[in-house]
Design a protein around this motif. Structure first.
Motif, PDB file in Angstrom:
ATOM      1  N   TRP A 238      -2.929  12.351  -8.468  1.00 60.85           N
ATOM      2  CA  TRP A 238      -3.472  11.019  -8.275  1.00 60.85           C
ATOM      3  C   TRP A 238      -3.631  10.378  -9.632  1.00 60.85           C
ATOM      4  O   TRP A 238      -3.798  11.045 -10.637  1.00 60.85           O
ATOM      5  N   ASP A 239      -3.533   9.073  -9.627  1.00 64.10           N
ATOM      6  CA  ASP A 239      -3.651   8.270 -10.836  1.00 64.10           C
ATOM      7  C   ASP A 239      -4.843   7.347 -10.610  1.00 64.10           C
ATOM      8  O   ASP A 239      -4.725   6.347  -9.906  1.00 64.10           O
TER       9      ASP A 239
ATOM     10  N   ILE B 293       4.101   7.217  -2.382  1.00 63.35           N
ATOM     11  CA  ILE B 293       2.982   6.751  -3.201  1.00 63.35           C
ATOM     12  C   ILE B 293       2.086   5.894  -2.317  1.00 63.35           C
ATOM     13  O   ILE B 293       2.555   4.960  -1.668  1.00 63.35           O
TER      14      ILE B 293
ATOM     15  N   GLU C 241       4.623   3.136  -0.759  1.00 67.10           N
ATOM     16  CA  GLU C 241       5.909   3.029  -1.450  1.00 67.10           C
ATOM     17  C   GLU C 241       6.670   4.337  -1.255  1.00 67.10           C
ATOM     18  O   GLU C 241       6.086   5.417  -1.389  1.00 67.10           O
TER      19      GLU C 241
ATOM     20  N   TYR D  75      -0.848  16.011  -1.684  1.00 68.66           N
ATOM     21  CA  TYR D  75      -0.284  15.122  -2.696  1.00 68.66           C
ATOM     22  C   TYR D  75      -0.303  15.855  -4.017  1.00 68.66           C
ATOM     23  O   TYR D  75      -1.145  16.710  -4.271  1.00 68.66           O
TER      24      TYR D  75
ATOM     25  N   ARG E 130       0.808  -1.227   0.000  1.00 70.79           N
ATOM     26  CA  ARG E 130       0.000   0.000   0.000  1.00 70.79           C
ATOM     27  C   ARG E 130       0.838   1.273   0.000  1.00 70.79           C
ATOM     28  O   ARG E 130       0.396   2.293  -0.525  1.00 70.79           O
TER      29      ARG E 130
ATOM     30  N   LYS F 133       0.166  10.416  -5.161  1.00 67.58           N
ATOM     31  CA  LYS F 133       1.610  10.650  -5.167  1.00 67.58           C
ATOM     32  C   LYS F 133       1.911  12.000  -4.522  1.00 67.58           C
ATOM     33  O   LYS F 133       1.232  12.981  -4.790  1.00 67.58           O
TER      34      LYS F 133
ATOM     35  N   GLY G  97      -4.292   3.729 -12.017  1.00 67.53           N
ATOM     36  CA  GLY G  97      -3.380   2.933 -11.202  1.00 67.53           C
ATOM     37  C   GLY G  97      -3.733   2.940  -9.723  1.00 67.53           C
ATOM     38  O   GLY G  97      -3.078   2.277  -8.933  1.00 67.53           O
ATOM     39  N   LYS G  98      -4.737   3.729  -9.356  1.00 68.38           N
ATOM     40  CA  LYS G  98      -5.201   3.869  -7.965  1.00 68.38           C
ATOM     41  C   LYS G  98      -4.041   4.251  -7.047  1.00 68.38           C
ATOM     42  O   LYS G  98      -3.711   3.543  -6.104  1.00 68.38           O
ATOM     43  N   LYS G  99      -3.417   5.427  -7.329  1.00 66.34           N
ATOM     44  CA  LYS G  99      -2.285   5.908  -6.548  1.00 66.34           C
ATOM     45  C   LYS G  99      -2.454   7.380  -6.224  1.00 66.34           C
ATOM     46  O   LYS G  99      -2.902   8.152  -7.062  1.00 66.34           O
TER      47      LYS G  99
ATOM     48  N   HIS H 242      -1.101   3.433  -2.510  1.00 69.69           N
ATOM     49  CA  HIS H 242      -1.905   2.614  -3.412  1.00 69.69           C
ATOM     50  C   HIS H 242      -3.245   2.333  -2.732  1.00 69.69           C
ATOM     51  O   HIS H 242      -3.273   1.692  -1.692  1.00 69.69           O
ATOM     52  N   TYR H 243      -4.333   2.842  -3.304  1.00 70.69           N
ATOM     53  CA  TYR H 243      -5.646   2.625  -2.692  1.00 70.69           C
ATOM     54  C   TYR H 243      -6.414   1.545  -3.440  1.00 70.69           C
ATOM     55  O   TYR H 243      -6.084   1.185  -4.570  1.00 70.69           O
TER      56      TYR H 243
END
Length: 154
Positions: free
Chosen positions: A145-146, A110, A63, A142, A61, A153, A149-151, A112-113
């Motif tokens: 968001w992606d 990062i 990084e 942040y 989750r 950053k 990719g559900k991130k 990850h959701y």
């Protein structure tokens, strides 16, 4: 010992499922301090030096990505999942160690959701927060968001 904790705060209005313009929503300041979390999962550690590198939490989750020259000397970096005492928080929080390091270049975080979290709360309404050693929470902005990719950053 000073610890840095990051938790995901899902700040959503669950009153309506209609699509809304979220670009002007201001996130409220977190309330007063809460207790620090307790370890809740497997800690991971990795040696990272001046050449840079990355470390991923055991659950995938969180990084951390260190660019070259972010660290001047090799450090043992660790991520420990903990219980999440963040107001309106969901999921786990994470301790990053060692604390107190002064980085020469920014370190990318990062988050990850999950699909379930994205369905419950749009990414543009999610927030990251840091808890200091006294238990006070502060938001981290942040950068992007992606949604594919559900991130998040930052």
């Amino acid at each position: 010992m000073k610890k840095i904790v990051v938790g995901l705060l899902l700040l959503c209005s669950l009153q309506s499922s209609a699509q809304k313009d979220t670009s002007r929503i201001e996130l409220p300041a977190p309330p007063d301090s809460t207790a620090l979390g307790v370890p809740d999962g497997k800690s991971v550690s990795k040696e990272i030096g001046s050449e840079g590198g990355s470390i991923l939490s055991d659950d995938g989750r969180i990084e951390l990505i260190f660019s070259a020259s972010a660290l001047m000397e090799t450090k043992n970096i660790s991520i420990q999942p903990t219980t999440n005492n963040a107001p309106n928080g969901t999921g786990k929080a994470y301790w990053f160690e060692p604390s107190g390091i002064q980085f020469k270049k920014p370190v990318e975080l990062i988050f990850h959701y999950s699909d379930e979290e994205a369905e419950e709360c749009p990414a543009d309404l999610m927030g990251l927060a840091i808890q200091d050693k006294s238990g006070k929470w502060n938001f981290i902005n942040y950068e992007e968001w992606d949604s594919a990719g559900k991130k998040l950053k930052g």
